[in-house]
Design a protein around this motif. Structure first.
Motif, PDB file in Angstrom:
ATOM      1  N   ARG A  93      -5.487  66.875  15.631  1.00 34.28           N
ATOM      2  CA  ARG A  93      -4.022  66.768  15.525  1.00 34.28           C
ATOM      3  C   ARG A  93      -3.698  65.819  14.381  1.00 34.28           C
ATOM      4  N   PHE A 130      -0.643  63.371  13.196  1.00 39.85           N
ATOM      5  CA  PHE A 130       0.558  62.698  13.678  1.00 39.85           C
ATOM      6  C   PHE A 130       1.320  62.076  12.509  1.00 39.85           C
ATOM      7  N   TYR A 181       4.117  58.902  12.016  1.00 40.85           N
ATOM      8  CA  TYR A 181       4.822  57.760  12.598  1.00 40.85           C
ATOM      9  C   TYR A 181       5.688  57.130  11.513  1.00 40.85           C
ATOM     10  N   GLN A 219       7.463  53.398  10.461  1.00 38.66           N
ATOM     11  CA  GLN A 219       7.554  51.971  10.732  1.00 38.66           C
ATOM     12  C   GLN A 219       8.914  51.475  10.250  1.00 38.66           C
ATOM     13  N   GLY A 247       9.249  46.298  11.829  1.00 33.31           N
ATOM     14  CA  GLY A 247       7.816  46.380  12.076  1.00 33.31           C
ATOM     15  C   GLY A 247       7.456  47.345  13.187  1.00 33.31           C
ATOM     16  N   MET A 299       6.680  50.552  15.240  1.00 33.73           N
ATOM     17  CA  MET A 299       6.112  51.855  14.913  1.00 33.73           C
ATOM     18  C   MET A 299       6.623  52.884  15.906  1.00 33.73           C
ATOM     19  N   PHE A 315       6.722  57.073  16.975  1.00 37.42           N
ATOM     20  CA  PHE A 315       6.158  58.419  16.845  1.00 37.42           C
ATOM     21  C   PHE A 315       7.252  59.401  16.438  1.00 37.42           C
ATOM     22  N   TYR A 372       3.922  65.721  15.753  1.00 37.33           N
ATOM     23  CA  TYR A 372       2.510  65.991  15.498  1.00 37.33           C
ATOM     24  C   TYR A 372       2.274  67.485  15.359  1.00 37.33           C
ATOM     25  N   PHE A 416       3.752  56.940   8.097  1.00 39.67           N
ATOM     26  CA  PHE A 416       2.295  57.036   8.163  1.00 39.67           C
ATOM     27  C   PHE A 416       1.890  58.368   8.781  1.00 39.67           C
ATOM     28  N   SER A 443      -6.297  62.668  14.414  1.00 42.21           N
ATOM     29  CA  SER A 443      -7.002  62.478  15.682  1.00 42.21           C
ATOM     30  C   SER A 443      -7.866  63.701  15.936  1.00 42.21           C
ATOM     31  N   GLN A 456      -7.288  57.547  16.406  1.00 42.43           N
ATOM     32  CA  GLN A 456      -6.452  57.960  15.283  1.00 42.43           C
ATOM     33  C   GLN A 456      -6.723  57.080  14.071  1.00 42.43           C
ATOM     34  N   ARG A 457      -6.990  57.757  12.962  1.00 43.82           N
ATOM     35  CA  ARG A 457      -7.194  57.048  11.704  1.00 43.82           C
ATOM     36  C   ARG A 457      -5.975  57.279  10.830  1.00 43.82           C
ATOM     37  N   PHE A 458      -5.450  56.200  10.233  1.00 44.61           N
ATOM     38  CA  PHE A 458      -4.187  56.248   9.517  1.00 44.61           C
ATOM     39  C   PHE A 458      -4.340  56.287   8.013  1.00 44.61           C
ATOM     40  N   TYR A 488      -5.764  50.597  21.955  1.00 45.69           N
ATOM     41  CA  TYR A 488      -6.327  50.289  20.640  1.00 45.69           C
ATOM     42  C   TYR A 488      -5.777  48.961  20.124  1.00 45.69           C
ATOM     43  N   TYR A 525      -5.179  47.535  16.231  1.00 45.84           N
ATOM     44  CA  TYR A 525      -5.197  47.782  14.797  1.00 45.84           C
ATOM     45  C   TYR A 525      -4.744  46.523  14.075  1.00 45.84           C
ATOM     46  N   LEU A 583      -3.106  51.059   8.650  1.00 48.35           N
ATOM     47  CA  LEU A 583      -3.584  50.492   9.907  1.00 48.35           C
ATOM     48  C   LEU A 583      -5.062  50.792  10.057  1.00 48.35           C
ATOM     49  N   ASP A 629     -13.427  50.532  13.335  1.00 51.33           N
ATOM     50  CA  ASP A 629     -13.915  50.557  11.956  1.00 51.33           C
ATOM     51  C   ASP A 629     -14.212  49.174  11.389  1.00 51.33           C
ATOM     52  N   PHE A 636      -1.458  45.151  15.682  1.00 47.28           N
ATOM     53  CA  PHE A 636      -0.742  46.048  16.589  1.00 47.28           C
ATOM     54  C   PHE A 636      -1.663  46.506  17.709  1.00 47.28           C
ATOM     55  N   ASN A 682      -2.247  62.595  22.992  1.00 43.57           N
ATOM     56  CA  ASN A 682      -2.839  61.554  22.129  1.00 43.57           C
ATOM     57  C   ASN A 682      -1.808  60.767  21.341  1.00 43.57           C
ATOM     58  N   THR A 683      -0.552  60.814  21.760  1.00 43.73           N
ATOM     59  CA  THR A 683       0.478  60.053  21.064  1.00 43.73           C
ATOM     60  C   THR A 683       0.295  58.564  21.323  1.00 43.73           C
ATOM     61  N   LEU A 684       0.446  57.769  20.272  1.00 42.08           N
ATOM     62  CA  LEU A 684       0.303  56.319  20.404  1.00 42.08           C
ATOM     63  C   LEU A 684       1.657  55.674  20.693  1.00 42.08           C
ATOM     64  N   PHE A 711       3.164  51.953  20.524  1.00 42.70           N
ATOM     65  CA  PHE A 711       2.814  50.685  19.915  1.00 42.70           C
ATOM     66  C   PHE A 711       3.588  49.520  20.513  1.00 42.70           C
ATOM     67  N   ALA A 745       5.136  45.636  19.510  1.00 40.79           N
ATOM     68  CA  ALA A 745       5.972  45.220  18.386  1.00 40.79           C
ATOM     69  C   ALA A 745       5.185  44.520  17.292  1.00 40.79           C
TER      70      ALA A 745
END
Lengths: 115, 111
Positions: free
Chosen positions: A33, A35, A37, A39, A43, A45, A47, A50, A91, A95, A103-105, B33, B35, B43, B59, B90, B98-100, B102, B104
């Motif tokens: 998937r 996604f 997002y 920001q 600050g 974030m 969603f 997707y 962003f 995934s 998830q890698r951004f 997670y 980040y 991130l 990572d 974060f 699989n939605t994140l 977050f 603040a």
């Protein structure tokens, strides 16, 4: 290897225009998937939308939609009728579903919508 | 509404000191997670967890530890803080599809 690239560090738009933000990615998986997002300046974030890799239909949610080009491993976020409130950093994130990796951004695109 | 709460929101630490960043979620999500966000890097994942008692390296885990004592709480620990760990951190929980969701964010400065 999993990698997400956003080559536009910044972008701008006039109020009411359609905005397109680009993202490319690398994956060896078939099921994944992508996604998007946003920001906010605070600050936070949030969603947005997707796209599943196995769905050939471009996803849409309100003023957000995507253009998914699976064969090119590319996806764009389209914001219709952009407004100053849409300003922020966008962003994309990848995934992979089978391997269950996180998830890698990408590095993000900072968008400014001016009146 | 999903709720992920981070504390503190801002932290100034000294080099060599111990720092603990806390995250609490009321979503009953299994996966969580940590980040960090730095200009030019987006991130990057430090640690993640599949549930209480589980922590996995992401990572960039060097210099960080994580602790998941319960479903709700996930902490990030810097045993010996260094200036290179100055960043915005974060926490996120993973919901449906699989939605994140977050928190603040925590702005950490290591002097």
């Amino acid at each position: 290897a999993q990698r997400v690239t956003q080559v536009q560090p910044t972008g701008s738009s006039q109020w009411g225009e359609e905005v397109t933000l680009d993202c490319s990615y690398e994956t060896s998986e078939y099921f994944y998937r992508i996604f998007w997002y946003r920001q906010l300046f605070s600050g936070e974030m949030v969603f947005l939308i997707y796209q599943p890799s196995f769905d050939t239909q471009n996803q849409r949610s309100g003023r957000y939609s995507v253009v998914f080009q699976k064969s090119f491993k590319s996806i764009s976020l389209v914001i219709s009728a952009s407004q100053p409130e849409d300003s922020g950093t966008y962003f994309c994130a990848l995934s992979e579903l089978i391997t269950g990796t996180y998830q890698r951004f990408g590095t993000g695109t900072k968008l400014q919508v001016v009146p | 509404e999903a709720a992920v709460t981070q504390s503190p929101r801002n932290k100034v630490a000294v080099t060599g000191g111990k720092v603990t960043l806390s995250c609490n979620q009321t979503n009953n999500h299994n996966n969580m997670y940590w980040y960090r966000q730095d200009t030019g890097h987006g991130l990057r994942l430090i640690h993640y967890s599949y549930g209480a008692g589980s922590t996995e390296k992401g990572d960039i885990p060097d210099g960080y530890k994580a602790s998941r004592p319960s479903q709700e709480n996930f902490s990030l620990i810097l045993e010996l803080a260094t200036p290179s760990q100055t960043s915005v951190y974060f926490c996120a929980s993973v919901g449906g599809q699989n939605t994140l969701y977050f928190g603040a964010g925590t702005r950490l400065s290591v002097l």
